[in-house]
Design a protein around this motif. Structure first.
Motif, short mmCIF file in Angstrom:
data_model
loop_
_atom_site.label_atom_id
_atom_site.label_comp_id
_atom_site.label_asym_id
_atom_site.label_seq_id
_atom_site.Cartn_x
_atom_site.Cartn_y
_atom_site.Cartn_z
N CYS A 214 0.86 -1.19 0.00
CA CYS A 214 0.00 0.00 0.00
C CYS A 214 0.90 1.24 0.00
O CYS A 214 2.09 1.13 0.24
N LEU B 102 0.16 4.26 5.09
CA LEU B 102 -1.22 3.75 5.26
C LEU B 102 -1.25 2.33 5.82
O LEU B 102 -2.31 1.71 5.87
N LEU C 52 -4.56 0.12 6.66
CA LEU C 52 -4.81 -1.07 5.84
C LEU C 52 -4.95 -2.30 6.74
O LEU C 52 -5.84 -3.14 6.52
N GLU D 225 -8.35 -2.28 8.10
CA GLU D 225 -9.34 -2.64 7.07
C GLU D 225 -9.34 -4.16 6.84
O GLU D 225 -10.41 -4.79 6.77
N SER E 200 -10.97 -4.31 -0.66
CA SER E 200 -10.01 -3.40 -0.03
C SER E 200 -10.00 -2.07 -0.78
O SER E 200 -9.88 -2.03 -2.00
N ARG E 201 -10.11 -0.99 -0.02
CA ARG E 201 -10.04 0.34 -0.63
C ARG E 201 -8.61 0.89 -0.55
O ARG E 201 -8.30 1.88 -1.19
N ILE E 202 -7.76 0.24 0.26
CA ILE E 202 -6.46 0.84 0.56
C ILE E 202 -5.28 0.06 -0.04
O ILE E 202 -4.25 0.65 -0.41
N ASN F 271 -6.57 4.74 -3.86
CA ASN F 271 -6.36 4.06 -2.57
C ASN F 271 -5.72 5.00 -1.55
O ASN F 271 -5.95 4.86 -0.35
N ALA G 13 -8.71 6.97 -0.29
CA ALA G 13 -9.52 6.14 0.61
C ALA G 13 -8.81 5.97 1.95
O ALA G 13 -9.44 6.02 3.02
N GLY G 14 -7.48 5.82 1.92
CA GLY G 14 -6.70 5.68 3.15
C GLY G 14 -6.76 6.96 3.97
O GLY G 14 -6.86 6.92 5.20
N ARG H 231 -9.97 7.15 5.73
CA ARG H 231 -9.97 6.25 6.90
C ARG H 231 -9.14 6.83 8.04
O ARG H 231 -9.53 6.78 9.20
N GLU I 12 -14.40 8.49 -3.83
CA GLU I 12 -14.10 7.40 -2.89
C GLU I 12 -15.06 7.44 -1.70
O GLU I 12 -15.52 6.40 -1.22
#
Ligand SMILES: C[S@@+](CC[C@H](N)C(=O)[O-])C[C@H]1O[C@@H](n2cnc3c(N)ncnc32)[C@H](O)[C@@H]1O
Length: 389
Positions: free
Chosen positions: A12, A16, A20, A23, A55-57, A180, A183-184, A187, A210
């Motif tokens: 990643c 992050l 991750l 997640e 997974s978004r990250i 990603n 998205a991270g 989060r 996102e």
């Protein structure tokens, strides 16, 4: 389907790893362990499908096939040659070997790449009487090899195109950040769909798209293909079941939740096109305008943005006047908001004349950046001296 508990590694963007790991734990991964640049975890092959879709990250999902200790290239060849590659793919498929290393004592990674390719081909020649061909541009099978000081680890890539390629970005705009990474950052900001979100310098709309996908619980990989579909272990029925399960989880977004603006007409055209492809056409309230003229879209919320960062002379000059004005605008109009600014300008808080409540080091590719958090509370933010952070 194979119920073996396999080892995976999810690289990643640097910075992050902890989010991750969270997640992956939420998704049901076992033995989750964050290390520099990614997260190791365990699960079944079907769980690997789930992580690719949800997974978004993660940047991609690698399946660990084997590892061994080595001192020279012969040892790496022997370790690669000992693997039953024929259990995973066929010699009709085109392969690519990609070697990366950290503290590796060997002189040439290109030579290691060649030896691993030879080892895989020799193994197929021995087992099947036929060698796979190499295709470095569009391989069916990507073999990733990681060397540290004494261990070589062999992975099969299960993702194919990197996972940040969700499929919604057709129009890029100016300096978009990766999906990603956005998205991270969401989060890291602990954003949830009960808080208003606003990006006033949205460019192609990465943060808000996102966010829209998160709020509507759309699996980021629902509409794309993956490299695991080319492995002999691939179970179409399991993937279809998973897609059906994930589709059933989607929900509509509350109106008025997500807002975006940009002063550039091309950015507005680009975000509109991207929102339509993402299936979030109505989810984001869009405005064209100068951030300094636009009011806050709600009494409180999360402002997340990645403002312009000037490399060229004229740009840097105009940003020097823009940032203090942006800081003043936030102080005047965004009391009650949390502001998250992602930037490569490590001195940004000084220019905004705001004191950050948190600064998180993050990497955008090789570029060191920061996510600065400012809690906009009336009267408490003015810095005593400009420039110091
Ligand atoms: C670095 S880009 C943002 C990229 C975005 N995060 C993405 O992923 O596409 C900065 C954006 O700020 C916009 N911008 C610059 N100055 C602005 C201003 N005063 N008001 C509103 N938008 C502005 C630019 O048009 C550009 O789209």
């Amino acid at each position: 389907m194979d119920s073996t508990n396999h080892a995976f590694f999810a690289p990643c963007p640097r910075g992050l790893e902890a989010v991750l790991a969270e997640e992956l734990t939420d998704l049901g991964a076992a033995d989750v362990k964050a290390t520099a640049g990614g997260v190791a975890f365990r699960g079944t092959l079907a769980f690997g499908y789930r992580v690719n879709l949800q997974s978004r990250i993660a940047s991609r999902i690698l399946l660990r096939i084997a590892d061994g200790s080595y001192r020279d290239e012969h040892d790496v060849y022997d370790a690669a040659n000992a693997i039953r590659w024929q259990d995973w793919f066929t010699p009709q498929q085109r392969i690519k070997v990609k070697v990366s290393a950290h503290h590796c004592p060997l002189k040439s990674l290109d030579f290691v790449t060649l030896r691993v390719k030879d080892a895989v081909c020799d193994r197929f020649q021995f087992a099947r009487g036929k060698r796979p061909t190499v295709d470095t541009h569009a391989p069916d099978i990507l073999i990733a090899v990681y060397l540290d000081a004494s261990t070589c680890t062999f992975y099969l890539d299960t993702s194919g195109e990197p996972l940040f390629k969700r499929g919604w970005r057709k129009s890029a705009g100016e300096a978009p950040i990766r999906e990603n990474l956005a998205a991270g950052i969401l989060r890291l900001s602990k954003w949830t769909a009960d808080t208003v979100l606003y990006d006033p310098m949205c460019g192609s709309g990465t943060f808000v798209i996102e966010a829209a996908l998160m709020a509507s619980r759309v699996a980021p990989g629902i509409g794309r293909h993956f490299a695991f579909e080319k492995l002999l272990s691939f179970d179409t029925r399991r993937l279809n079941e998973l897609r059906t399960e994930l589709k059933a989880m989607e929900i509509p977004i509350k109106p008025g939740l997500i807002h975006a603006a940009d002063d550039n007409a091309h950015a507005i055209t680009s975000i509109k096109a991207n929102l339509t492809i993402a299936g979030s056409g109505d989810a984001v309230t869009l405005q064209q305008g100068d951030v300094l003229q636009l009011p806050a879209p709600a009494e409180s919320g999360l402002l997340v943005t990645n403002p312009p960062y000037g490399h060229r002379m004229g740009e840097a000059e105009s940003l020097r006047t823009f940032y203090p004005q942006f800081g003043d605008h936030l102080k005047k109009h965004f009391c009650g908001w949390t502001v998250q600014i992602f930037t490569a300008d490590l001195k940004l808080p000084g220019q905004l004349r705001l004191a950050p409540s948190r600064r998180v080091p993050l990497f955008n590719g090789a570029i060191e950046c920061r996510l600065f958090e400012f809690r906009m509370v009336a009267g408490s933010l003015r810095k005593t001296r400009a420039g110091g952070v």
